[in-house]
Scaffold this motif. Sequence first.
Motif, PDB file in Angstrom:
ATOM      1  N   VAL A 275       0.838  -1.198   0.000  1.00  0.00           N
ATOM      2  CA  VAL A 275       0.000   0.000   0.000  1.00  0.00           C
ATOM      3  C   VAL A 275       0.877   1.254   0.000  1.00  0.00           C
ATOM      4  O   VAL A 275       0.637   2.194  -0.757  1.00  0.00           O
ATOM      5  CB  VAL A 275      -0.946  -0.020   1.227  1.00  0.00           C
ATOM      6  N   ARG A 276       1.899   1.230   0.826  1.00  0.00           N
ATOM      7  CA  ARG A 276       2.801   2.381   0.936  1.00  0.00           C
ATOM      8  C   ARG A 276       3.431   2.719  -0.411  1.00  0.00           C
ATOM      9  O   ARG A 276       3.578   3.875  -0.776  1.00  0.00           O
ATOM     10  CB  ARG A 276       3.895   2.069   1.973  1.00  0.00           C
TER      11      ARG A 276
ATOM     12  N   GLN B 197      -8.289  -3.093  -1.898  1.00  0.00           N
ATOM     13  CA  GLN B 197      -7.760  -4.423  -2.202  1.00  0.00           C
ATOM     14  C   GLN B 197      -7.022  -4.995  -0.995  1.00  0.00           C
ATOM     15  O   GLN B 197      -7.203  -6.152  -0.625  1.00  0.00           O
ATOM     16  CB  GLN B 197      -6.722  -4.261  -3.315  1.00  0.00           C
TER      17      GLN B 197
ATOM     18  N   GLN C  41     -13.827  -0.793  -7.903  1.00  0.00           N
ATOM     19  CA  GLN C  41     -12.494  -1.129  -7.393  1.00  0.00           C
ATOM     20  C   GLN C  41     -11.606  -1.719  -8.485  1.00  0.00           C
ATOM     21  O   GLN C  41     -10.396  -1.459  -8.522  1.00  0.00           O
ATOM     22  CB  GLN C  41     -12.604  -2.097  -6.202  1.00  0.00           C
TER      23      GLN C  41
ATOM     24  N   PHE D 261      -5.292   3.115   5.122  1.00  0.00           N
ATOM     25  CA  PHE D 261      -5.375   1.655   5.219  1.00  0.00           C
ATOM     26  C   PHE D 261      -5.745   1.247   6.649  1.00  0.00           C
ATOM     27  O   PHE D 261      -6.694   0.477   6.880  1.00  0.00           O
ATOM     28  CB  PHE D 261      -4.025   1.061   4.795  1.00  0.00           C
TER      29      PHE D 261
ATOM     30  N   LEU E  73      -4.569   2.640 -11.154  1.00  0.00           N
ATOM     31  CA  LEU E  73      -3.752   3.101 -10.025  1.00  0.00           C
ATOM     32  C   LEU E  73      -2.407   3.688 -10.447  1.00  0.00           C
ATOM     33  O   LEU E  73      -1.941   4.679  -9.883  1.00  0.00           O
ATOM     34  CB  LEU E  73      -3.546   1.948  -9.023  1.00  0.00           C
TER      35      LEU E  73
ATOM     36  N   GLU F  79     -10.830   7.493  -2.946  1.00  0.00           N
ATOM     37  CA  GLU F  79     -10.858   6.762  -4.204  1.00  0.00           C
ATOM     38  C   GLU F  79     -11.322   7.663  -5.353  1.00  0.00           C
ATOM     39  O   GLU F  79     -10.795   7.584  -6.461  1.00  0.00           O
ATOM     40  CB  GLU F  79     -11.791   5.533  -4.101  1.00  0.00           C
TER      41      GLU F  79
ATOM     42  N   LEU G  11     -10.387   1.156 -10.557  1.00  0.00           N
ATOM     43  CA  LEU G  11      -9.352   1.900  -9.839  1.00  0.00           C
ATOM     44  C   LEU G  11      -8.033   1.131  -9.839  1.00  0.00           C
ATOM     45  O   LEU G  11      -6.957   1.705 -10.042  1.00  0.00           O
ATOM     46  CB  LEU G  11      -9.812   2.175  -8.398  1.00  0.00           C
ATOM     47  N   LYS G  12      -8.136  -0.169  -9.625  1.00  0.00           N
ATOM     48  CA  LYS G  12      -6.948  -1.029  -9.615  1.00  0.00           C
ATOM     49  C   LYS G  12      -6.163  -0.887 -10.923  1.00  0.00           C
ATOM     50  O   LYS G  12      -4.939  -0.768 -10.921  1.00  0.00           O
ATOM     51  CB  LYS G  12      -7.419  -2.474  -9.422  1.00  0.00           C
TER      52      LYS G  12
ATOM     53  N   LYS H  10       2.792   8.868   1.263  1.00  0.00           N
ATOM     54  CA  LYS H  10       2.937   7.457   1.672  1.00  0.00           C
ATOM     55  C   LYS H  10       2.295   7.249   3.046  1.00  0.00           C
ATOM     56  O   LYS H  10       1.558   6.280   3.264  1.00  0.00           O
ATOM     57  CB  LYS H  10       4.412   7.063   1.719  1.00  0.00           C
TER      58      LYS H  10
ATOM     59  N   THR I  30      -1.463   7.274   2.858  1.00  0.00           N
ATOM     60  CA  THR I  30      -2.025   6.038   2.324  1.00  0.00           C
ATOM     61  C   THR I  30      -2.059   4.965   3.400  1.00  0.00           C
ATOM     62  O   THR I  30      -3.052   4.245   3.557  1.00  0.00           O
ATOM     63  CB  THR I  30      -1.193   5.551   1.109  1.00  0.00           C
ATOM     64  N   VAL I  31      -0.975   4.849   4.158  1.00  0.00           N
ATOM     65  CA  VAL I  31      -0.909   3.828   5.207  1.00  0.00           C
ATOM     66  C   VAL I  31      -1.936   4.128   6.303  1.00  0.00           C
ATOM     67  O   VAL I  31      -2.632   3.224   6.789  1.00  0.00           O
ATOM     68  CB  VAL I  31       0.515   3.736   5.800  1.00  0.00           C
TER      69      VAL I  31
ATOM     70  N   THR J 147      -4.382  -1.096  -4.352  1.00  0.00           N
ATOM     71  CA  THR J 147      -5.253  -0.093  -3.744  1.00  0.00           C
ATOM     72  C   THR J 147      -5.513  -0.481  -2.289  1.00  0.00           C
ATOM     73  O   THR J 147      -5.369  -1.639  -1.898  1.00  0.00           O
ATOM     74  CB  THR J 147      -6.614   0.002  -4.462  1.00  0.00           C
ATOM     75  N   VAL J 148      -5.916   0.509  -1.507  1.00  0.00           N
ATOM     76  CA  VAL J 148      -6.208   0.279  -0.095  1.00  0.00           C
ATOM     77  C   VAL J 148      -7.360  -0.716   0.064  1.00  0.00           C
ATOM     78  O   VAL J 148      -7.304  -1.619   0.900  1.00  0.00           O
ATOM     79  CB  VAL J 148      -6.517   1.625   0.606  1.00  0.00           C
TER      80      VAL J 148
END
Lengths: 329, 329
Positions: free
Chosen positions: A308-309, A317, B42, B279, B49, B138, B45-46, B272, B275-276, A314-315
């Motif tokens: 993810v980082r 996923q 999704q 998550f 990405l 998203e 998006l995948k 980064k 995003t984490v 994708t988040v």
Amino acid sequence: KKPLQINEEEYIRNIQNGSRLHLAKAITFIESTVYDQQHIGQQLLKNLLSFTGNSVRIGITGVPGVGKSTFIESFGKMLCDQGYRVAVLAIDPSSSLTGGSILGDKTRMEELSRHPNAFIRPSPTAGTLGGVHKKSRETMLLCEAAGYDVILVETVGVGQSETIVRGMVDFFLLLALTGAGDELQGMKKGIMELADAIIVHKADGSNEKLAKKTVAEYKQILHFLAPSTQYWKTPALAVSSLQKIGLDIVWENILHFQQVMKEKTVWQQRRKEQTVEWFKSMIVDRLYDDFFSSNERKQSMAKLEQLVRNEKITVSQAVDDLFSSNPNL
Amino acid sequence: KKPLQINEEEYIRNIQNGSRLHLAKAITFIESTVYDQQHIGQQLLKNLLSFTGNSVRIGITGVPGVGKSTFIESFGKMLCDQGYRVAVLAIDPSSSLTGGSILGDKTRMEELSRHPNAFIRPSPTAGTLGGVHKKSRETMLLCEAAGYDVILVETVGVGQSETIVRGMVDFFLLLALTGAGDELQGMKKGIMELADAIIVHKADGSNEKLAKKTVAEYKQILHFLAPSTQYWKTPALAVSSLQKIGLDIVWENILHFQQVMKEKTVWQQRRKEQTVEWFKSMIVDRLYDDFFSSNERKQSMAKLEQLVRNEKITVSQAVDDLFSSNPNL
């Protein structure tokens, strides 16, 4: 190994009669990571719950070096001398998080710790959230059941500790040093808006004049900020713990705060809200801990976090993968 | 009912070629509560990405009445005229949360919405966290894949919305009115320390002089606060969206910010981290939603919350009850 057993009634009687030994043991049960012991602690607390709630709960924060323990020592001693019983949930200075020096440890709150009206409990290093133990709230309640009138909860500015402590006390004190401008740049964001009073500490000797200037600066800033508590104008006060100047004014402020907030029922409402928030955060903690109790899942998490980082997946996923029984890594 | 199917390749090609229709549809899939549709979203998006990440993400907040949509309209139009492609994740003004008036709705961002370089997407009311949709992140990524250079994310000061938006953008703008003193008292705590720029809005006509005074006041306060972003001194700027004064300076600030932060790698690191964090918060949301998916447990929770609120049982007891398969209520 025989099952752990205690005489519950005796414990409860002794805690209520002021036995520090029994109080300290009860806290150790509460803090224990062993289920049996934890259970005993919770049983004790359950039976003592109706005797809690009668103290003033005060949180104390500030950067390392601001003199939190010196303040607690002087302030606590003043209250003890006035006949109040004071419990301190202190930071264990041996913890690497706190930045406490080994040299300073031995003499930390020495006078206060010898006072018959005082009870000092350092947080153990394990299980702490930035210096706040996960069980600090229960410890506070046990101290209240033991008849302590004032609970002082110390915290350092690590992680979420201030927010956690703000969420368990009635009044939140921020200790600051002279020279507001420089220091504030290094303060945690939003910390000033959590405080019910800002104390400019070490206002003594050659520092006195600068302290007064700093108090004026803080007053100016506070004028623009939202107060931490409704109906309350957060004051900035100069204090010298060494020369015992201003400590009485801090206490007057807290008593006045208590009176106003009880009249406005803010006091009672805040405590109820705090308890419910605590409940909710415990649920989330439990869900998180349960979910990540398997090593396999912890490893999946670490791998997915990396993916993810680096935006490899994708988040959504990653979440799906983590929650699927057969993570497809 | 036949299963939903789309031509994935066609969608991806059209989104990348700038078809607003396909972008809008893809967002609708992402926002859908129907599993099939969500899954399609999704999947899109995948596949898109690797084309995301090339925009400047800007969050915009401020109390109702501060003129957020007027600002977005003028600022967005200026950028579109300069050749930038601008996507706006707007608050749906029909939502009761936003305090938007029905009268104002029809003309909201009318000019901008007609500009060929602009794409405006209002958040639906359902699934919002204080005006921020759970899928806003998203949606932002889809807009980036569609080639938008600037993403403007609007938010109102409800609940955790500012923190959530701060957690998904590069640059966070706080819009304020003249007369800082009064207004700040009503501002969310810590909000100023989230901002990368404070805009004193409606700096026109008879308000101009007061706006300059307010800018000076904010500068003074900002001097004492921790900056939102390392290496950045948060500016206070006077802006009139009606007379289009100061909009260019806001953009210059953002470009300068981008340059400095990319050099210092703060830009990349922050993304980064964001995003984490996203998550992790999705994991907690999922755990919470799964746990409370049964009505029985929701009812237990409501009962236990009351007991905890009124201090009839300890928090630990309540948590244990909630997690036991046969809650003993």
